[in-house]
Write an enzyme that holds these catalytic residues in place. Structure first.
Site, PDB file in Angstrom:
ATOM      1  CG  HIS A  45      41.486 -21.908  57.022  1.00  0.00           C
ATOM      2  ND1 HIS A  45      42.151 -20.817  57.539  1.00  0.00           N
ATOM      3  CD2 HIS A  45      42.281 -22.973  57.250  1.00  0.00           C
ATOM      4  CE1 HIS A  45      43.307 -21.206  58.038  1.00  0.00           C
ATOM      5  NE2 HIS A  45      43.416 -22.504  57.886  1.00  0.00           N
ATOM      6  CD  GLU A  75      40.873 -26.243  59.248  1.00  0.00           C
ATOM      7  OE1 GLU A  75      41.943 -26.854  59.126  1.00  0.00           O
ATOM      8  OE2 GLU A  75      40.808 -25.013  59.421  1.00  0.00           O
ATOM      9  CG  ASP A 133      42.798 -26.153  62.971  1.00  0.00           C
ATOM     10  OD1 ASP A 133      43.288 -26.982  62.187  1.00  0.00           O
ATOM     11  OD2 ASP A 133      42.551 -24.969  62.658  1.00  0.00           O
ATOM     12  CG  HIS A 161      45.440 -22.753  63.846  1.00  0.00           C
ATOM     13  ND1 HIS A 161      46.739 -22.323  63.982  1.00  0.00           N
ATOM     14  CD2 HIS A 161      45.380 -23.430  62.679  1.00  0.00           C
ATOM     15  CE1 HIS A 161      47.430 -22.707  62.921  1.00  0.00           C
ATOM     16  NE2 HIS A 161      46.635 -23.376  62.119  1.00  0.00           N
TER      17      HIS A 161
HETATM   18 CA    CA Z   1      43.881 -26.477  59.961  1.00  0.00          CA
END
Ligand code: CA
Length: 351
Positions: free
Chosen positions: A27, A54, A56, A69
């Site tokens: 994450h 991940e 974003d 993010h």
């Molecule tokens: Ca996310």
């Protein structure tokens, strides 16, 4: 006797297969240890051996995709001191008001908030705030970083991409879904076999991705519908000419799952949505039917976000949560800031 033994071997093999199929998703990188979304954080997670990292994404003023993010820069950078006059009326510094070059000129840090006018680190035991030197980077740079490591290390680590607030980008005149798909296509990531998941909290936008954009671009990626809590107001949809807060209960209701499964490959709920949180207590986490229902419709379930430094009242340690999410509730994977702990948990969980 032979039958019994081969049954046992089969059982052991299938347990192992099940355990190894659980996807550990880093994450924002190994964000429990290094500032989120920096390449350092991604390299550490890669080194831990995760199958997915991940990203974003938000869009800049000059239409570049940047790995960050929030749609804001002020929680994780020195933007307020470098560009003091560039906040909007709400006091926030928006990614979309800055060029990629301006964003790259900033220093990034462990996340902080203001308490009584003082900067306070949110997770106090994590990497110290404002120490060392960290930058953030474009989506293309991150794809090249992961593909480069895949080449040099002989691995095939995947991307788990989230477009942040497509509805907001639409209001600002930008199509973040299309820009993201075009970038993935440029790097040869176009099909369900590609090691990519494409996730969003904006289900109406996922409908547009599935029914319009991917058809136009000749792409077919695995899609994940993230499920937020209504009180977060994470997603707005244009209804009767007005922007209204999206009702996430739609995605949790089993009645809708056969339709949802025609659009997406899986769901990304908050991990506590897998539990009966009223009945759960320390030593006894009670699960509900969410994963079972989703699996009936062949939807994957990848809950977010497990953190050892932010445990719910009903868990004494992160391993209890891994156990409850991945085995008791039988989710297919999990997002965590501590991917090394998740991999360690899975290794020890194998027979
Ligand atoms: Ca996310």
């Amino acid at each position: 006797m032979f039958k019994k033994i081969s049954f046992l071997i089969l059982l052991l093999l299938s347990c192992e297969a099940l355990a190894s199929e659980k996807l550990i998703i880093a994450h924002r990188g190994a964000s429990g240890y290094l500032p989120e979304h920096t390449l350092a954080s991604k390299a550490l997670a890669y080194g831990f051996g995760v199958p997915y990292l991940e990203q974003d994404l938000a869009m800049t003023k000059d239409d570049k995709l940047v790995v960050v993010h929030d749609i804001y820069l002020d929680r994780i950078s020195n933007v307020a001191s470098v560009f003091p006059n560039r906040a909007r009326k709400d006091g926030r510094y928006y990614v979309i008001d800055f060029t990629l070059a301006e964003i790259k000129s900033l220093n990034f840090t462990e996340g902080f908030e203001y308490k009584n006018g003082k900067k306070v680190q949110v997770y106090k035991d994590r990497f110290p705030m404002d120490k060392s030197s960290f930058k953030i980077h474009s989506f293309e740079e991150e794809i090249e970083f992961i593909q480069g490591l895949n080449k040099s290390m002989g691995k095939d680590v995947g991307l788990y991409v989230e477009i942040k607030m497509p509805w907001f980008h639409t209001q600002e005149g930008k199509d973040i879904a299309k820009a993201t798909l075009l970038t993935l296509k440029k790097y040869g990531l176009t099909s369900k076999d590609s090691k990519v998941f494409f996730q969003s909290f904006d289900y109406p936008n996922l409908l547009y991705v599935k029914n319009t954009l991917m058809k136009e671009l000749g792409m077919e990626l695995k899609l994940i519908a993230l499920i937020g809590k209504n009180e977060w107001n994470e997603t707005y949809e244009l209804k009767d000419g007005k922007w209204q807060s999206y009702d996430f209960n739609t995605l949790l209701d089993e009645k809708n799952m056969s339709e949802i499964a025609k659009i997406v490959d899986g769901l990304g709920p908050s991990y506590d949505m897998l539990f009966d949180t009223q009945k759960s207590k320390k030593g006894k986490i009670v699960i509900n039917d969410l994963v079972k229902n989703a699996h009936k419709h062949k939807l994957l379930v990848h809950p977010y976000t497990l953190r050892k430094d932010n445990l719910p009242s009903y868990a004494s340690n992160i391993n209890e949560l891994f156990e409850a999410v991945l085995f008791k509730a039988n989710a297919d994977g999990v997002f965590t800031d501590f991917p090394d702990l998740a991999l360690e948990f899975l290794k020890n969980a194998k027979p």
